[in-house]
Design a protein around this motif. Structure first.
Motif, mmCIF file in Angstrom:
data_model
loop_
_atom_site.group_PDB
_atom_site.id
_atom_site.type_symbol
_atom_site.label_atom_id
_atom_site.label_comp_id
_atom_site.label_asym_id
_atom_site.label_seq_id
_atom_site.Cartn_x
_atom_site.Cartn_y
_atom_site.Cartn_z
ATOM 1 N N SER A 35 -4.244 7.494 1.722
ATOM 2 C CA SER A 35 -4.046 5.931 1.478
ATOM 3 C C SER A 35 -4.510 5.790 0.097
ATOM 4 O O SER A 35 -5.647 5.757 -0.224
ATOM 5 C CB SER A 35 -4.850 5.162 2.465
ATOM 6 N N ASN B 114 4.625 -1.168 2.979
ATOM 7 C CA ASN B 114 3.895 0.104 2.843
ATOM 8 C C ASN B 114 4.809 1.162 2.663
ATOM 9 O O ASN B 114 5.872 1.422 3.342
ATOM 10 C CB ASN B 114 3.064 0.538 4.001
ATOM 11 N N GLU C 102 0.562 -1.084 0.048
ATOM 12 C CA GLU C 102 -0.042 -0.103 0.055
ATOM 13 C C GLU C 102 0.854 1.171 -0.014
ATOM 14 O O GLU C 102 2.320 1.252 0.416
ATOM 15 C CB GLU C 102 -0.842 -0.089 1.352
ATOM 16 N N ARG D 195 4.263 -4.103 6.487
ATOM 17 C CA ARG D 195 2.983 -4.213 7.280
ATOM 18 C C ARG D 195 2.513 -5.779 7.717
ATOM 19 O O ARG D 195 1.796 -6.107 8.611
ATOM 20 C CB ARG D 195 1.864 -3.814 6.148
#
Length: 290
Positions: free
Chosen positions: A244, A266, A230, A260
């Motif tokens: 996000s 991330n 992400e 993560r």
């Protein structure tokens, strides 16, 4: 305990357990001086609330089995056939070895209370540098408990959270105390204790990734068996929810990141490079890899 400036403590996800008190968080912020792990902004999907982390999973030594944890305990208290802890007394201290790293907190508490210790023990899934670190605090006056001593692994330690193999609790300790230990994550489990993935003991330590493009950093991660999970847009003027993202242009720039879950990273990104990322390295004496 190791007080290396690189010993940043990561953030706790409240999902797997009750976590720490706000007072303990404030205490950790006062003690830790290194750069904290980047905390993801809230989004619609489930996201962890990252808090300052405490360490503690077992490191193998000649005297201890891999993935077991030692803590001082009282005389003659063995683990029993299904005990989560092995408790004994040595030289005025209680010593406890964790036999089951994935037991529920209630099983630990039952044994600790059984020997008269008002101690709450929690094990949380942690990134590599946080595995094996230990942090005892008081839930009543929110201080670090100096009377509870860590037992460090002999020799050099190359982990941000230190390399303790146990804790010594004085016989007669009144408590209460909260001790959080970081353990390895189970398959499919997300980390609750996290820190920047270039911290000492993390996979991107001494890798000059800051200020590089997403495409370049994606390749650096792949070389280390990691994939991007992400993104978080660090532009301070955008909406919290919009920060996000599941994807961004490969031409954007990376200014931080953390793990993560096992194999998943991330990234903190921005459309323009940040001046502070010049050189690409932090907390590293010499570059290793590119």
């Amino acid at each position: 305990m190791n007080t290396d400036v690189d010993r940043v403590v990561a953030h706790l996800d409240p999902g797997p357990g009750p976590g720490m008190t706000e007072g303990a968080h404030a205490l950790m912020r006062e003690i830790i001086t290194a750069e904290p792990a980047p905390a993801p902004r809230p989004a619609r999907r489930r996201r962890p609330v990252l808090r300052l982390a405490l360490p503690g999973v077992a490191l193998a030594t000649a005297a201890f089995v891999a993935l077991s944890w030692l803590l001082p305990t009282g005389p003659g208290f063995g683990p029993g056939p299904a005990a989560a802890l092995d408790i004994r007394e040595e030289n005025g201290y209680y010593v406890v070895e964790v036999k089951d790293l994935y037991a529920g907190p209630d099983r630990y508490q039952e044994q600790l209370r059984g020997v008269g210790l008002d101690v709450t023990l929690r094990l949380t899934p942690s990134t590599p540098s946080m595995v094996g670190s230990i942090f005892p605090t008081s839930p009543t006056d929110h201080r670090y408990l100096d009377e509870i001593k860590t037992i460090d692994q002999p020799g050099a330690c190359e982990k941000m959270g230190g390399c303790p193999i146990g804790v010594k609790v004085p016989v007669g300790f009144q408590g209460p105390a909260e001790i959080t230990l970081g353990r390895e994550a189970a398959p499919g489990e997300e980390y609750a204790n996290v820190t920047s993935f270039d911290a000492l003991g993390e996979p991107m330590h001494c890798v000059a990734f800051r200020g590089r493009t997403v495409a370049e950093v994606r390749e650096l991660l792949a070389q280390r068996g990691l994939a991007v999970h992400e993104f978080r847009d660090t532009n301070p003027y955008i909406d919290e929810e919009a920060a996000s993202r599941t994807s961004v242009p490969d031409s954007w720039y990376v200014n931080g990141g953390y793990l993560r879950a096992p194999g998943k990273a991330n990234l903190n990104v921005s459309e323009q490079p940040e001046e502070s990322d010049a050189g690409g390295l932090r907390n590293c004496a010499a570059p290793q890899g590119s």
